[in-house]
Design an enzyme around this catalytic site. Sequence first.
Site, short mmCIF file in Angstrom:
data_model
loop_
_atom_site.label_atom_id
_atom_site.label_comp_id
_atom_site.label_asym_id
_atom_site.label_seq_id
_atom_site.Cartn_x
_atom_site.Cartn_y
_atom_site.Cartn_z
N ASN A 230 33.16 -51.22 49.21
CA ASN A 230 33.38 -50.06 50.03
C ASN A 230 34.18 -50.58 51.41
O ASN A 230 34.09 -49.89 52.14
CB ASN A 230 32.25 -49.38 50.39
CG ASN A 230 31.15 -48.91 49.24
OD1 ASN A 230 31.99 -48.63 48.28
ND2 ASN A 230 30.01 -49.06 49.31
N LYS B 257 29.32 -53.04 51.46
CA LYS B 257 29.58 -54.09 50.43
C LYS B 257 31.16 -54.15 50.24
O LYS B 257 31.77 -53.21 50.77
CB LYS B 257 28.77 -53.95 49.09
CG LYS B 257 29.20 -52.56 48.30
CD LYS B 257 28.45 -52.49 47.11
CE LYS B 257 28.73 -51.10 46.60
NZ LYS B 257 28.37 -50.78 45.14
N THR C 147 23.00 -50.42 46.88
CA THR C 147 23.32 -51.36 45.81
C THR C 147 22.24 -52.33 45.94
O THR C 147 22.25 -53.16 47.09
CB THR C 147 24.71 -51.79 45.81
OG1 THR C 147 25.52 -50.49 45.83
CG2 THR C 147 24.88 -52.54 44.73
N ASP D 2 33.19 -44.66 50.67
CA ASP D 2 31.96 -44.47 49.83
C ASP D 2 30.84 -44.19 50.89
O ASP D 2 29.94 -44.93 50.90
CB ASP D 2 31.29 -45.64 48.85
CG ASP D 2 30.56 -45.03 47.91
OD1 ASP D 2 30.09 -43.75 47.87
OD2 ASP D 2 30.14 -45.75 46.93
N ASP E 10 25.14 -48.45 52.15
CA ASP E 10 25.75 -49.08 51.14
C ASP E 10 27.03 -50.11 51.40
O ASP E 10 28.12 -50.06 50.63
CB ASP E 10 26.20 -48.19 49.99
CG ASP E 10 26.44 -48.62 48.50
OD1 ASP E 10 25.80 -49.83 48.19
OD2 ASP E 10 27.14 -48.09 47.97
#
Length: 182
Positions: free
Chosen positions: A30, A27, A63, A43, A25
């Site tokens: 995070n 991005k 995501t 995260d 994840d």
Amino acid sequence: MFGLVRREMLQALVFLHERNIIHRDIKSDNVLVGQNGEIKMTDFGFCAQLTPEKSQRQTMVGTPYWMAPELIGRKDYGPEVDIWSLGIMALEMKDGEPPYLHEDQVRALYLIVTRGKPPIKNHDKLSPEFRDFLDRCLEVEKTKRASAAVMIQHPFLNKARPLVDLQRLVEETKQATKRLSD
């Protein structure tokens, strides 16, 4: 500063991948900047531990706009999905949003799987090093996608500002905020 963030994130990915952990994840949401200007990856809720018995995953987590094509297609994948997401995060930092953000999530997933590497705005205006960095991260064929250990050596990251520059910006921001609140 964006090169600095990508370099620090790659260092974190090298650390995780050497321990057979995939984040899944990556991005900008995070990524945190600490009080002293340090970059922190956050995260870890979608992380997966790979083992010799289970060296690949097939579950679709993360995501949508940052997901790698093989993850969306529920094909076997490993740490290379984090490198794809890092490339999407680089586009997000460049453009202010990831590709396909204005599409419905299901449509975005479809476009990622069918188109592969997303169109890159102003591709011809990017430095050759940044273009190559993006091309290496956003390689559709997962077996050809560079690892975090390889990407950390990329010439684009040699142009990244030192961490002390970010520390200075954080301190200036703290002082400006204090002046505004006084």
